[in-house]
Each structure stands twice: as structure tokens, then as C-alpha cells.
Design an enzyme around this catalytic site. Structure first.
Site, PDB file in Angstrom:
ATOM      1  N   ASP A  81    -103.250 -69.759 -93.696  1.00  0.00           N
ATOM      2  CA  ASP A  81    -104.519 -69.448 -92.878  1.00  0.00           C
ATOM      3  C   ASP A  81    -105.466 -68.626 -93.606  1.00  0.00           C
ATOM      4  O   ASP A  81    -105.156 -68.229 -94.796  1.00  0.00           O
ATOM      5  CB  ASP A  81    -104.289 -68.254 -91.899  1.00  0.00           C
ATOM      6  CG  ASP A  81    -102.855 -67.345 -91.895  1.00  0.00           C
ATOM      7  OD1 ASP A  81    -102.596 -67.082 -93.226  1.00  0.00           O
ATOM      8  OD2 ASP A  81    -102.386 -67.097 -91.256  1.00  0.00           O
ATOM      9  N   ASN A 150     -96.512 -59.538 -82.418  1.00  0.00           N
ATOM     10  CA  ASN A 150     -96.941 -60.279 -81.083  1.00  0.00           C
ATOM     11  C   ASN A 150     -96.181 -61.703 -80.827  1.00  0.00           C
ATOM     12  O   ASN A 150     -96.388 -62.520 -80.045  1.00  0.00           O
ATOM     13  CB  ASN A 150     -98.239 -60.321 -80.469  1.00  0.00           C
ATOM     14  CG  ASN A 150     -99.230 -61.376 -81.345  1.00  0.00           C
ATOM     15  OD1 ASN A 150     -98.461 -61.958 -82.537  1.00  0.00           O
ATOM     16  ND2 ASN A 150    -100.327 -61.092 -81.532  1.00  0.00           N
ATOM     17  N   HIS A 152     -96.628 -64.023 -83.300  1.00  0.00           N
ATOM     18  CA  HIS A 152     -97.522 -65.178 -84.020  1.00  0.00           C
ATOM     19  C   HIS A 152     -96.654 -65.585 -85.110  1.00  0.00           C
ATOM     20  O   HIS A 152     -95.950 -64.750 -85.912  1.00  0.00           O
ATOM     21  CB  HIS A 152     -98.942 -64.660 -84.164  1.00  0.00           C
ATOM     22  CG  HIS A 152     -99.259 -63.747 -85.059  1.00  0.00           C
ATOM     23  ND1 HIS A 152    -100.264 -62.806 -84.846  1.00  0.00           N
ATOM     24  CD2 HIS A 152     -98.758 -63.313 -86.325  1.00  0.00           C
ATOM     25  CE1 HIS A 152    -100.223 -62.010 -85.992  1.00  0.00           C
ATOM     26  NE2 HIS A 152     -99.270 -62.601 -87.067  1.00  0.00           N
ATOM     27  N   GLU A 157    -101.617 -67.425 -82.238  1.00  0.00           N
ATOM     28  CA  GLU A 157    -101.487 -66.221 -81.463  1.00  0.00           C
ATOM     29  C   GLU A 157    -100.890 -66.687 -79.997  1.00  0.00           C
ATOM     30  O   GLU A 157    -101.047 -67.918 -79.694  1.00  0.00           O
ATOM     31  CB  GLU A 157    -102.776 -65.693 -81.079  1.00  0.00           C
ATOM     32  CG  GLU A 157    -103.753 -65.073 -82.289  1.00  0.00           C
ATOM     33  CD  GLU A 157    -103.122 -63.826 -82.976  1.00  0.00           C
ATOM     34  OE1 GLU A 157    -101.739 -63.621 -82.797  1.00  0.00           O
ATOM     35  OE2 GLU A 157    -103.827 -62.668 -82.889  1.00  0.00           O
TER      36      GLU A 157
HETATM   37  C1  F6R Z   1    -100.142 -64.370 -92.975  1.00  0.00           C
HETATM   38  C2  F6R Z   1     -99.501 -64.713 -91.562  1.00  0.00           C
HETATM   39  C3  F6R Z   1     -98.973 -64.128 -90.697  1.00  0.00           C
HETATM   40  C4  F6R Z   1     -98.241 -62.870 -90.955  1.00  0.00           C
HETATM   41  C5  F6R Z   1     -97.624 -61.816 -90.026  1.00  0.00           C
HETATM   42  C6  F6R Z   1     -97.038 -60.725 -90.460  1.00  0.00           C
HETATM   43  O1  F6R Z   1    -100.458 -65.657 -93.757  1.00  0.00           O
HETATM   44  O2  F6R Z   1     -99.238 -66.086 -91.636  1.00  0.00           O
HETATM   45  O3  F6R Z   1     -98.320 -64.463 -89.602  1.00  0.00           O
HETATM   46  O4  F6R Z   1     -97.008 -63.456 -91.791  1.00  0.00           O
HETATM   47  O5  F6R Z   1     -98.848 -61.278 -89.323  1.00  0.00           O
HETATM   48  O6  F6R Z   1     -97.649 -59.928 -91.358  1.00  0.00           O
HETATM   49  P1  F6R Z   1     -96.751 -58.793 -92.083  1.00  0.00           P
HETATM   50  O7  F6R Z   1     -96.115 -59.335 -93.122  1.00  0.00           O
HETATM   51  O8  F6R Z   1     -98.146 -58.145 -92.881  1.00  0.00           O
HETATM   52  O9  F6R Z   1     -96.219 -57.944 -91.267  1.00  0.00           O
END
Ligand code: F6R
Length: 268
Positions: A81, A150, A152, A157
């Protein structure tokens, strides 16, 4: 007439859940999996994530490259992303993150490191181009994922459906709050992103989901032990043919004891 789709899961379909002690152990296991993939197939296509979770993994990969134990020269990477509106040189962009934590420290070929273009004028066209590039590369061999509080994965989302293709995402408030720690002010966090959809993730040959810390415990529990639902996007991985979940003690805190001895689940 109304239809109900019932998904029957076989015991063998269960995710391979590996319990490890802490963040360091999780990162080492993940690095061993990625390194094993590259050694077995030097021209592997890797799907990569950003955020706090994979930092330890990237640190180890850089260390092993510096020690001459890994060669990334034939590897292709696709990140999950990018924020809409951030240029690749913006310090909080995922381009800059990957540059800082991995790309600048190993011998990946820059022409084979892809992220969605957050500055694309036509986001829909960019999303289509990104999917076409992944397909032209032969799909993802190994997809690394973190998990949002959440549930994702990527920026898929919670929703009432699973998005299949790369798409434009309106980030939810809880995600914006969670990501605010990387930005000077909450108001600076972009409200939109481009994210790979579930199609490319589910088609990956192998998926490794990393989860560390008590703030991920509820999401991990719902994703691994709950029903498969787009309300918990990571739950779709229960249907993946080769999904490994590396979970540390804090993130596994809500998993029932019996899960630790059932099926393919094992203690690392
Ligand atoms: C980022 C991504 C998100 C993160 C998720 C967890 O490229 O794909 O899904 O993996 O938000 O983020 P952290 O590791 O910062 O808790």
C-alpha cells in the site's frame, strides 16, 4: 429465493499458527522464512508490508545481506500500500519507509521494487496498472503481512465485502489514529490510500502474518479463531492454502489454550 453460502473448512485447512516468545523471536522466524524463500528461488516475488511490525524482520535481512548470507539481486518486491497524496520522497510515505529500512541497504534492483503511486492523478488506472504488474511478474511467491488492531491487512479495512483488486481506500478513524504516531500531527495523516486487494494476497503461494504485542491480541483472536468475515479482513487467511501466523505471547494472549495443541498449530 435467498441463498446462504456455507464454507466448510477441513482440519488441514487450518492456518499454521506458530507461537513465539516475543518480538525478537517473531522477527527471526519471519527472516528465516523470507531468507529460505530467496535461497530456494533467487528470483522470488515478495509482497512486503510497512509499519512497526516488520522492522525487526527487515533489520535481520539487512544484517544477513551485509554478512554475505543473502542475495537480493534477482528478487522483485511489491508493497501492499501507499498513502494517496504523499510523494515517494515524503518522509512518511511508504516509499521512503522501504527505502530507509530495506531498499537502500540490500542489493535489490530499484527497477524491480514496486509500490503503488500515491501521486497518481487517476487512482483507478494506477490500481489496474499495479495489479497488471503483479500478474506480469507471475504473482506473489511470499507475502509478508502485519495486522491492524481492527483486523485489517494491507489497507483492506473492515467492510461488508472483501475487495479483490487493488483499490482506493478511505482509511477508518481507528487506522488514522493508529498511524498518527508516524506523523507530526493527527491532521497530517492522509485519509486515503491505495491498497492491494485480497485477490493478490489470496493468490500468493505462501502468506506470513506477523503479530506482536497486546494491542493485536483481539484482532489475532478474531482473525484466527473467529468466523471468516470482511468485518475482520485478516480472517480470510483461514481460507488460504498456505498461511503461517507468527504470533508472540502478548498477541496470542486471547487465544484459547486448546488452540495451542490443535491441528497444525505449534509452539516455536
Ligand atoms: C502496512 C500495512 C498495514 C500494517 C498494519 C499494522 O503496509 O499493510 O496493514 O501491517 O497496520 O501496522 P503496525 O505494524 O505498525 O502495527
Amino acid at each position: 429465493m435467498s441463498w446462504m453460502i456455507v464454507i466448510v473448512k477441513m482440519e488441514d485447512d487450518r492456518m499454521d499458527v506458530v507461537f513465539v516468545e516475543d518480538y525478537e523471536a517473531m522477527s527471526r522466524r519471519a527472516a528465516e522464512i523470507v531468507a529460505g524463500q530467496i535461497r530456494q528461488k533467487p528470483d522470488s516475488v515478495l509482497g512486503l508490508a510497512t509499519g512497526s511490525t516488520p522492522l525487526g524482520l527487515y533489520r535481520l535481512l539487512c544484517r544477513w545481506y551485509a554478512a554475505g548470507r543473502l542475495d537480493f539481486s534477482a528478487v522483485t518486491t511489491f508493497n501492499l500500500d501507499e498513502y494517496i497524496g504523499l510523494s515517494p520522497t515524503h518522509p512518511q510515505s511508504y516509499h521512503a519507509f522501504m527505502q530507509e529500512h530495506l531498499f537502500s541497504k540490500v542489493n535489490l534492483c530499484p527497477a524491480r521494487c514496486f509500490l503503488p503511486d500515491g501521486m497518481a492523478g487517476d487512482v483507478l488506472a494506477e490500481a489496474g496498472r499495479y495489479d497488471a504488474r503483479i500478474e506480469a511478474a507471475g504473482g506473489i511467491d511470499l507475502q509478508v503481512l502485519g495486522i491492524g488492531r481492527n483486523g485489517h491487512i494491507g489497507f483492506n479495512e473492515p467492510d461488508d465485502h472483501f475487495a479483490v483488486r487493488t483499490h482506493r481506500v478511505h482509511l477508518r478513524d481507528d487506522t488514522i489514529q493508529a498511524n498518527a504516531r508516524f506523523f507530526p500531527r493527527l491532521a497530517d495523516v492522509p485519509r486515503e490510500a491505495i491498497s492491494v486487494g485480497m485477490g493478490a494476497i489470496m493468490k500468493a503461494q505462501h502468506v506470513v502474518l506477523l503479530a506482536s504485542g497486546s494491542d493485536k491480541a483481539e484482532a489475532v483472536h478474531r482473525a484466527v479463531c473467529g468466523v471468516v468475515t470482511p468485518r475482520v479482513p485478516a480472517s480470510i487467511l483461514q481460507l488460504h492454502r498456505a498461511a503461517t501466523v507468527l504470533v508472540d505471547a502478548d498477541a496470542a494472549a486471547l487465544m484459547p489454550e486448546k488452540w495451542r495443541h490443535a491441528g497444525r498449530i505449534h509452539i516455536g
